[in-house]
Design a protein around this motif. Structure first.
Motif, PDB file in Angstrom:
ATOM      1  N   VAL A 210       5.398 -13.583 -13.995  1.00 27.37           N
ATOM      2  CA  VAL A 210       5.469 -14.257 -12.696  1.00 27.37           C
ATOM      3  C   VAL A 210       5.711 -13.242 -11.590  1.00 27.37           C
ATOM      4  O   VAL A 210       5.120 -13.320 -10.501  1.00 27.37           O
ATOM      5  CB  VAL A 210       6.573 -15.327 -12.698  1.00 27.37           C
ATOM      6  N   GLU A 211       6.573 -12.258 -11.849  1.00 30.70           N
ATOM      7  CA  GLU A 211       6.880 -11.246 -10.846  1.00 30.70           C
ATOM      8  C   GLU A 211       5.689 -10.309 -10.616  1.00 30.70           C
ATOM      9  O   GLU A 211       5.425  -9.882  -9.484  1.00 30.70           O
ATOM     10  CB  GLU A 211       8.125 -10.467 -11.270  1.00 30.70           C
ATOM     11  N   ILE A 212       4.964  -9.994 -11.684  1.00 29.12           N
ATOM     12  CA  ILE A 212       3.751  -9.180 -11.543  1.00 29.12           C
ATOM     13  C   ILE A 212       2.735  -9.916 -10.673  1.00 29.12           C
ATOM     14  O   ILE A 212       2.087  -9.320  -9.805  1.00 29.12           O
ATOM     15  CB  ILE A 212       3.147  -8.858 -12.925  1.00 29.12           C
ATOM     16  N   SER A 213       2.618 -11.227 -10.892  1.00 28.20           N
ATOM     17  CA  SER A 213       1.716 -12.045 -10.082  1.00 28.20           C
ATOM     18  C   SER A 213       2.097 -11.978  -8.615  1.00 28.20           C
ATOM     19  O   SER A 213       1.233 -11.848  -7.735  1.00 28.20           O
ATOM     20  CB  SER A 213       1.756 -13.498 -10.568  1.00 28.20           C
ATOM     21  N   ALA A 214       3.390 -12.054  -8.326  1.00 25.28           N
ATOM     22  CA  ALA A 214       3.859 -12.020  -6.942  1.00 25.28           C
ATOM     23  C   ALA A 214       3.529 -10.688  -6.278  1.00 25.28           C
ATOM     24  O   ALA A 214       3.123 -10.632  -5.114  1.00 25.28           O
ATOM     25  CB  ALA A 214       5.364 -12.277  -6.899  1.00 25.28           C
ATOM     26  N   VAL A 215       3.683  -9.596  -7.016  1.00 29.04           N
ATOM     27  CA  VAL A 215       3.378  -8.267  -6.474  1.00 29.04           C
ATOM     28  C   VAL A 215       1.897  -8.142  -6.164  1.00 29.04           C
ATOM     29  O   VAL A 215       1.494  -7.660  -5.091  1.00 29.04           O
ATOM     30  CB  VAL A 215       3.823  -7.166  -7.464  1.00 29.04           C
ATOM     31  N   ILE A 216       1.042  -8.575  -7.090  1.00 28.75           N
ATOM     32  CA  ILE A 216      -0.408  -8.463  -6.908  1.00 28.75           C
ATOM     33  C   ILE A 216      -0.862  -9.279  -5.705  1.00 28.75           C
ATOM     34  O   ILE A 216      -1.668  -8.823  -4.891  1.00 28.75           O
ATOM     35  CB  ILE A 216      -1.141  -8.911  -8.182  1.00 28.75           C
ATOM     36  N   LYS A 217      -0.338 -10.498  -5.549  1.00 26.16           N
ATOM     37  CA  LYS A 217      -0.738 -11.336  -4.428  1.00 26.16           C
ATOM     38  C   LYS A 217      -0.252 -10.765  -3.101  1.00 26.16           C
ATOM     39  O   LYS A 217      -0.961 -10.846  -2.088  1.00 26.16           O
ATOM     40  CB  LYS A 217      -0.199 -12.753  -4.623  1.00 26.16           C
ATOM     41  N   ALA A 218       0.950 -10.191  -3.083  1.00 25.59           N
ATOM     42  CA  ALA A 218       1.483  -9.630  -1.845  1.00 25.59           C
ATOM     43  C   ALA A 218       0.667  -8.437  -1.363  1.00 25.59           C
ATOM     44  O   ALA A 218       0.488  -8.226  -0.161  1.00 25.59           O
ATOM     45  CB  ALA A 218       2.944  -9.228  -2.036  1.00 25.59           C
ATOM     46  N   MET A 219       0.132  -7.657  -2.319  1.00 29.59           N
ATOM     47  CA  MET A 219      -0.584  -6.422  -1.978  1.00 29.59           C
ATOM     48  C   MET A 219      -2.105  -6.564  -2.056  1.00 29.59           C
ATOM     49  O   MET A 219      -2.827  -5.584  -1.895  1.00 29.59           O
ATOM     50  CB  MET A 219      -0.151  -5.306  -2.938  1.00 29.59           C
ATOM     51  N   GLN A 220      -2.600  -7.761  -2.281  1.00 28.16           N
ATOM     52  CA  GLN A 220      -4.019  -7.948  -2.592  1.00 28.16           C
ATOM     53  C   GLN A 220      -4.960  -7.488  -1.487  1.00 28.16           C
ATOM     54  O   GLN A 220      -6.100  -7.098  -1.749  1.00 28.16           O
ATOM     55  CB  GLN A 220      -4.298  -9.419  -2.911  1.00 28.16           C
ATOM     56  N   TRP A 221      -4.524  -7.519  -0.230  1.00 25.55           N
ATOM     57  CA  TRP A 221      -5.401  -7.136   0.872  1.00 25.55           C
ATOM     58  C   TRP A 221      -5.429  -5.625   1.103  1.00 25.55           C
ATOM     59  O   TRP A 221      -6.273  -5.114   1.828  1.00 25.55           O
ATOM     60  CB  TRP A 221      -4.979  -7.849   2.147  1.00 25.55           C
ATOM     61  N   GLN A 222      -4.478  -4.915   0.512  1.00 28.69           N
ATOM     62  CA  GLN A 222      -4.411  -3.472   0.713  1.00 28.69           C
ATOM     63  C   GLN A 222      -4.903  -2.668  -0.476  1.00 28.69           C
ATOM     64  O   GLN A 222      -5.354  -1.533  -0.319  1.00 28.69           O
ATOM     65  CB  GLN A 222      -2.960  -3.051   0.994  1.00 28.69           C
ATOM     66  N   MET A 223      -4.797  -3.248  -1.669  1.00 35.00           N
ATOM     67  CA  MET A 223      -5.013  -2.456  -2.875  1.00 35.00           C
ATOM     68  C   MET A 223      -5.759  -3.251  -3.942  1.00 35.00           C
ATOM     69  O   MET A 223      -5.440  -4.412  -4.192  1.00 35.00           O
ATOM     70  CB  MET A 223      -3.650  -2.005  -3.431  1.00 35.00           C
ATOM     71  N   ASP A 224      -6.753  -2.605  -4.561  1.00 36.26           N
ATOM     72  CA  ASP A 224      -7.418  -3.167  -5.732  1.00 36.26           C
ATOM     73  C   ASP A 224      -6.685  -2.606  -6.949  1.00 36.26           C
ATOM     74  O   ASP A 224      -6.843  -1.433  -7.301  1.00 36.26           O
ATOM     75  CB  ASP A 224      -8.895  -2.758  -5.752  1.00 36.26           C
ATOM     76  N   PHE A 225      -5.866  -3.431  -7.574  1.00 33.71           N
ATOM     77  CA  PHE A 225      -5.013  -2.963  -8.663  1.00 33.71           C
ATOM     78  C   PHE A 225      -5.805  -2.490  -9.877  1.00 33.71           C
ATOM     79  O   PHE A 225      -5.275  -1.761 -10.710  1.00 33.71           O
ATOM     80  CB  PHE A 225      -4.037  -4.080  -9.070  1.00 33.71           C
ATOM     81  N   ARG A 226      -7.059  -2.893  -9.979  1.00 37.02           N
ATOM     82  CA  ARG A 226      -7.874  -2.439 -11.099  1.00 37.02           C
ATOM     83  C   ARG A 226      -8.234  -0.962 -10.959  1.00 37.02           C
ATOM     84  O   ARG A 226      -8.600  -0.317 -11.936  1.00 37.02           O
ATOM     85  CB  ARG A 226      -9.156  -3.263 -11.186  1.00 37.02           C
ATOM     86  N   LYS A 227      -8.117  -0.445  -9.737  1.00 38.29           N
ATOM     87  CA  LYS A 227      -8.554   0.923  -9.478  1.00 38.29           C
ATOM     88  C   LYS A 227      -7.392   1.890  -9.283  1.00 38.29           C
ATOM     89  O   LYS A 227      -7.591   3.020  -8.824  1.00 38.29           O
ATOM     90  CB  LYS A 227      -9.480   0.930  -8.257  1.00 38.29           C
ATOM     91  N   LEU A 228      -6.179   1.452  -9.588  1.00 42.75           N
ATOM     92  CA  LEU A 228      -5.046   2.381  -9.550  1.00 42.75           C
ATOM     93  C   LEU A 228      -5.238   3.453 -10.618  1.00 42.75           C
ATOM     94  O   LEU A 228      -5.767   3.184 -11.702  1.00 42.75           O
ATOM     95  CB  LEU A 228      -3.735   1.626  -9.788  1.00 42.75           C
ATOM     96  N   LYS A 229      -4.801   4.654 -10.317  1.00 45.82           N
ATOM     97  CA  LYS A 229      -4.995   5.770 -11.225  1.00 45.82           C
ATOM     98  C   LYS A 229      -3.692   6.176 -11.899  1.00 45.82           C
ATOM     99  O   LYS A 229      -2.606   5.882 -11.413  1.00 45.82           O
ATOM    100  CB  LYS A 229      -5.584   6.960 -10.460  1.00 45.82           C
ATOM    101  N   LYS A 230      -3.835   6.823 -13.019  1.00 45.44           N
ATOM    102  CA  LYS A 230      -2.680   7.293 -13.750  1.00 45.44           C
ATOM    103  C   LYS A 230      -1.850   8.222 -12.868  1.00 45.44           C
ATOM    104  O   LYS A 230      -2.392   9.133 -12.231  1.00 45.44           O
ATOM    105  CB  LYS A 230      -3.123   8.038 -15.014  1.00 45.44           C
ATOM    106  N   GLY A 231      -0.557   7.955 -12.788  1.00 44.04           N
ATOM    107  CA  GLY A 231       0.328   8.748 -11.952  1.00 44.04           C
ATOM    108  C   GLY A 231       0.704   8.077 -10.645  1.00 44.04           C
ATOM    109  O   GLY A 231       1.657   8.512  -9.977  1.00 44.04           O
ATOM    110  N   ASP A 232      -0.019   7.009 -10.246  1.00 45.60           N
ATOM    111  CA  ASP A 232       0.375   6.252  -9.051  1.00 45.60           C
ATOM    112  C   ASP A 232       1.733   5.608  -9.302  1.00 45.60           C
ATOM    113  O   ASP A 232       2.044   5.199 -10.428  1.00 45.60           O
ATOM    114  CB  ASP A 232      -0.669   5.180  -8.731  1.00 45.60           C
ATOM    115  N   GLU A 233       2.542   5.479  -8.255  1.00 43.70           N
ATOM    116  CA  GLU A 233       3.915   4.993  -8.405  1.00 43.70           C
ATOM    117  C   GLU A 233       4.114   3.656  -7.684  1.00 43.70           C
ATOM    118  O   GLU A 233       3.424   3.355  -6.701  1.00 43.70           O
ATOM    119  CB  GLU A 233       4.897   6.021  -7.839  1.00 43.70           C
TER     120      GLU A 233
END
Length: 442
Positions: A210-233
């Motif tokens: 549920v918390e992961i869902s909240a993070v993804i929705k909050a950041m959805q307009w700024q970041m495509d989470f599928r394209k995060l790279k290894k080492g991103d924080e």
């Protein structure tokens, strides 16, 4: 007359024998067809045909007029419903069959539920069960479930962090019950580094689904989470309610994501929405209509539409605009093309995904101007309107989906670029000063 007949007979006799045979045969065949009547044998045992008189309401009669641009006998086939899914959808969908909504400026109980096609009778019965529903506040959350026929089954209203009211359907209306939580709210900062995927890395950091869902929705307009790279924080500030040592519920207060050396922030305001560090809204604005000018609506959104003959539900999940073939069709917002192909009843159609919450679909097109995987901006041409698939006339079928639920494109609360001002902005900036220092990566 007799002279004409003798002339015809003389001309006929002077013809070569093969020609006389052919012409005679054609004459006999023509005469036979002219006088022939089919005979249908009706045995006495055959029952009298049953004639059923169907009386239609005015709104149903309209659906059968020639202007109705899609046959009413069937809904779109399942293949049209298939929008490509990925790992993140499992984290953003929430509980299956549950629809969620955060109360925003100008919202009323009627305006919220009506855009999802919920019957006005149910809305009135809800208001009668609890008069406080007429005074909902910005930032409060509603969630509800529907029956198989599209009727409202249950609705939940989170009045505050501690109080939740539930409305269950009973004979003659809805029954309200209230639950008060007595736990303590504790803030926690969870940090991590992206490894294989954001979802797996967030779980390792201690976030729930549920918390992961909240993070993804909050950041959805700024970041495509599928394209995060290894080492991103990432660093997440969660407020969690603890009751007898167990976590009951949680609320995302803020998140910071660093990708390729650049920081992205989303901080929660009192209205339940997320803004950047300056109080600017993160959502990308949408256009209301997918064309440069408005066209006549030939068939309205109606998820409860009934076939007047069979009585079965044949939902119309979008709006039809009657327009000449070849009219440019525009993407109503920034997004990614996830479908651009021909598919049976839909004809040529395009689906565009906007963030993780919104999807728009455009059907019965004549020509596609985009490809799957292509990024588009608000107002970009994506197709030309047409009359392909199951269609009775040139038109554009347009749908808006929110959290995988079809809504009325003409009344849906669409995202718009906005920011905070006045006292709201001052209060928000005060929260930012408290939250941002907690979102350190060290």
């Amino acid at each position: 007359m007799q002279q004409i007949a003798r002339s015809v007979a003389l001309a006929f006799n002077n013809l070569p024998r093969p020609h006389r045979v052919m012409l005679g045969s054609l004459t006999v065949l023509t005469f036979t067809v002219a006088v022939w009547r089919p005979y249908v044998y009706h045995p006495e045992s055959t029952p009298t045909p049953i004639v059923k008189t169907i009386e239609l309401e005015k709104k149903e009669i309209r659906s059968l007029l020639p202007e109705a641009s899609e046959p009413i006998d069937q809904s779109m086939p399942d293949e049209v419903e298939d929008i490509p899914q990925d790992e993140l959808d499992d984290k953003t969908a929430g509980e299956e069959g549950v629809h969620e909504y955060v109360v925003s400026t100008g919202d009323t109980l009627s305006s919220i539920l009506n855009q999802y096609g919920i019957d006005m009778g149910d809305i009135s019965q809800l208001a009668a069960a609890d008069k406080d529903l007429r005074n909902m506040k910005i930032g409060q959350q509603l969630s509800w479930t529907l029956t198989a026929d599209g009727d409202l089954q249950r609705m939940t209203w989170e009045v505050s962090r501690r109080e939740t009211r539930t409305y269950d359907r009973v004979d003659g209306g809805f029954k309200m019950s209230s639950a008060i939580q007595e736990g303590d709210w504790v803030n926690s900062v969870l940090k991590g580094t992206v490894g294989g995927s954001f979802v797996s890395s967030a779980k390792e950091a201690g976030l729930t689904n549920v918390e992961i869902s909240a993070v993804i929705k909050a950041m959805q307009w700024q970041m495509d989470f599928r394209k995060l790279k290894k080492g991103d924080e990432f660093s997440v500030l969660m407020s969690r309610e603890m009751l007898e040592g167990k976590q009951e519920q949680s609320q995302l207060l803020g998140v910071r994501l660093r990708s390729e050396g650049k920081d992205y922030f989303a901080i929660r305001a009192d209205d339940g929405k997320y803004y950047d560090r300056n109080g600017t809204g993160l959502a990308k604005g949408f256009m209301r209509f997918p064309t440069s000018k408005q066209f006549r609506v030939s068939s309205n959104f109606n998820p409860r539409r009934l076939n007047p003959v069979t009585g079965r539900v044949a939902p119309h999940k979008g709006v039809d605009f009657a327009m000449p073939q070849g009219t440019p069709v525009l993407s109503v917002g920034d997004g990614e093309v996830v479908v651009a192909r021909r598919s049976g009843a839909a004809g040529y159609y395009v689906a565009v995904r906007h963030g993780r919450t919104y999807t728009t679909r455009y059907m019965h097109l004549r020509k596609l101007l985009v490809k799957e995987g292509q990024k588009v901006k608000r107002g970009d041409r994506i197709a030309l309107s047409g009359n392909t698939g199951r269609s009775t006339g040139p038109h554009l079928h347009y749908e808006v989906w929110i959290n995988q639920q079809a809504v009325n494109p003409l009344t849906a609360k669409l995202p718009r670029t906005e920011g905070l001002s006045g006292t709201d902005r001052r209060d928000y900036l005060a929260q930012v000063k408290e939250i941002v220092p907690q979102l350190k990566f060290d």
